[in-house]
Motif scaffolding. Structure first.
Motif, short mmCIF file in Angstrom:
data_model
loop_
_atom_site.label_atom_id
_atom_site.label_comp_id
_atom_site.label_asym_id
_atom_site.label_seq_id
_atom_site.Cartn_x
_atom_site.Cartn_y
_atom_site.Cartn_z
N VAL A 116 0.84 -1.19 0.03
CA VAL A 116 -0.01 -0.06 0.25
C VAL A 116 0.85 1.19 0.07
N TYR A 117 0.68 2.04 -0.77
CA TYR A 117 1.57 3.33 -1.03
C TYR A 117 0.65 4.49 -0.55
N LEU A 118 1.30 5.24 0.52
CA LEU A 118 0.82 6.41 0.92
C LEU A 118 1.53 7.67 0.60
N CYS A 119 0.87 8.75 0.66
CA CYS A 119 1.71 10.16 0.49
C CYS A 119 1.39 10.69 1.60
N ALA A 120 2.42 11.64 2.01
CA ALA A 120 2.28 12.51 3.04
C ALA A 120 2.84 13.98 3.10
N ALA A 121 2.29 14.65 3.71
CA ALA A 121 2.75 16.17 3.52
C ALA A 121 3.13 16.61 4.83
N ASP A 122 4.27 17.33 4.99
CA ASP A 122 4.87 18.10 6.11
C ASP A 122 5.47 19.46 5.61
N LEU A 123 5.02 20.55 6.50
CA LEU A 123 5.22 21.73 6.24
C LEU A 123 6.90 22.04 6.71
N ASP A 124 7.29 21.40 7.73
CA ASP A 124 8.61 21.48 8.12
C ASP A 124 9.79 20.77 7.19
N SER A 158 11.71 18.49 7.66
CA SER A 158 13.11 18.05 7.87
C SER A 158 13.50 16.66 7.90
N SER A 159 12.27 15.70 7.91
CA SER A 159 12.10 14.32 7.62
C SER A 159 12.46 14.06 6.21
N CYS A 160 12.42 14.99 5.12
CA CYS A 160 12.19 14.38 3.73
C CYS A 160 13.65 13.94 3.29
N PRO A 161 14.77 14.31 3.58
CA PRO A 161 15.85 13.62 3.21
C PRO A 161 16.09 12.37 3.77
N TYR A 162 15.60 12.04 4.85
CA TYR A 162 15.97 10.58 5.48
C TYR A 162 14.79 9.70 5.50
N LEU A 163 13.77 10.13 4.57
CA LEU A 163 12.49 9.35 4.47
C LEU A 163 11.93 8.71 5.65
N ILE A 164 11.79 9.43 6.51
CA ILE A 164 11.24 9.06 7.92
C ILE A 164 9.85 9.42 8.00
N PRO A 165 9.07 8.34 8.43
CA PRO A 165 7.57 8.74 8.29
C PRO A 165 7.14 9.72 9.51
N LEU A 166 7.87 10.90 9.65
CA LEU A 166 7.38 11.75 10.63
C LEU A 166 6.78 12.91 10.14
N PHE A 167 5.69 12.71 9.17
CA PHE A 167 4.97 13.70 8.44
C PHE A 167 3.77 14.11 9.14
N GLY A 168 3.26 15.26 8.97
CA GLY A 168 2.19 15.64 9.67
C GLY A 168 0.65 15.31 9.28
N SER A 169 0.60 14.90 7.89
CA SER A 169 -0.64 14.71 7.18
C SER A 169 -0.34 13.23 6.55
N TRP A 170 -1.48 12.51 6.36
CA TRP A 170 -1.38 11.34 5.59
C TRP A 170 -2.50 11.26 4.71
N GLY A 171 -2.55 10.44 3.66
CA GLY A 171 -3.66 9.83 2.88
C GLY A 171 -3.97 8.44 3.43
N GLN A 172 -4.84 7.96 2.59
CA GLN A 172 -5.34 6.49 3.18
C GLN A 172 -4.60 5.33 2.43
N GLY A 173 -3.91 5.89 1.31
CA GLY A 173 -3.31 4.73 0.59
C GLY A 173 -3.90 4.09 -0.60
N THR A 174 -2.96 3.55 -1.51
CA THR A 174 -3.59 3.10 -2.74
C THR A 174 -2.77 1.77 -2.88
#
Length: 125
Positions: A93-101, A103-119
């Motif tokens: 299941v692939y999920l997208c996530a959004a984060d205003l900060d 900072s987790s982006c380069p490390y691909l760590i799932p500490l994002f603020g908003s998430w979709g349900q997945g496909t």
């Protein structure tokens, strides 16, 4: 209210391609770092790719580097994940996530603020 919706998943044969889309409502994706993650039952959520919000710099997991491409769509509230040369181990299941900060982006760590349900993406012959 922040809302993310993924689309584009499906069943594809090994070696095939899919293009996933992440569409936002309630906020402008352009201002956020957007990550794609994948989840397999019984395993930890895995970071796949991320695009930064200011520089649009992109990051990829080693397992997908050279096969997947993340990009912002022409519409300001869409981010795509082009997946080529798909392998059975890409099934998840692939999920997208959004984060205003971001900072987790380069490390691909799932500490994002908003998430979709997945496909669901299934790679099988």
């Amino acid at each position: 209210q922040v809302h993310l919706v993924e689309s584009g998943g499906g069943l594809v044969q090994p070696g095939g391609s899919l293009r996933l889309s992440c569409t936002a409502s309630g906020f402008t994706l352009r201002h956020y770092a957007i990550g794609w993650f994948r989840q397999v039952p019984g395993k930890e959520r895995e970071g796949v790719s991320c695009i930064a919000h200011s520089s649009d710099r992109t990051y990829y997991a080693d397992s997908v580097k050279g096969r997947f491409t993340i990009s912002r769509g022409n519409a300001s509230n869409t981010v795509h994940l082009q997946m080529n040369s798909l392998k059975p181990e890409d099934t998840a299941v692939y999920l997208c996530a959004a984060d205003l900060d971001g900072s987790s982006c380069p490390y691909l760590i799932p500490l994002f603020g908003s998430w979709g349900q997945g496909t669901q993406v299934t790679v099988s012959s």
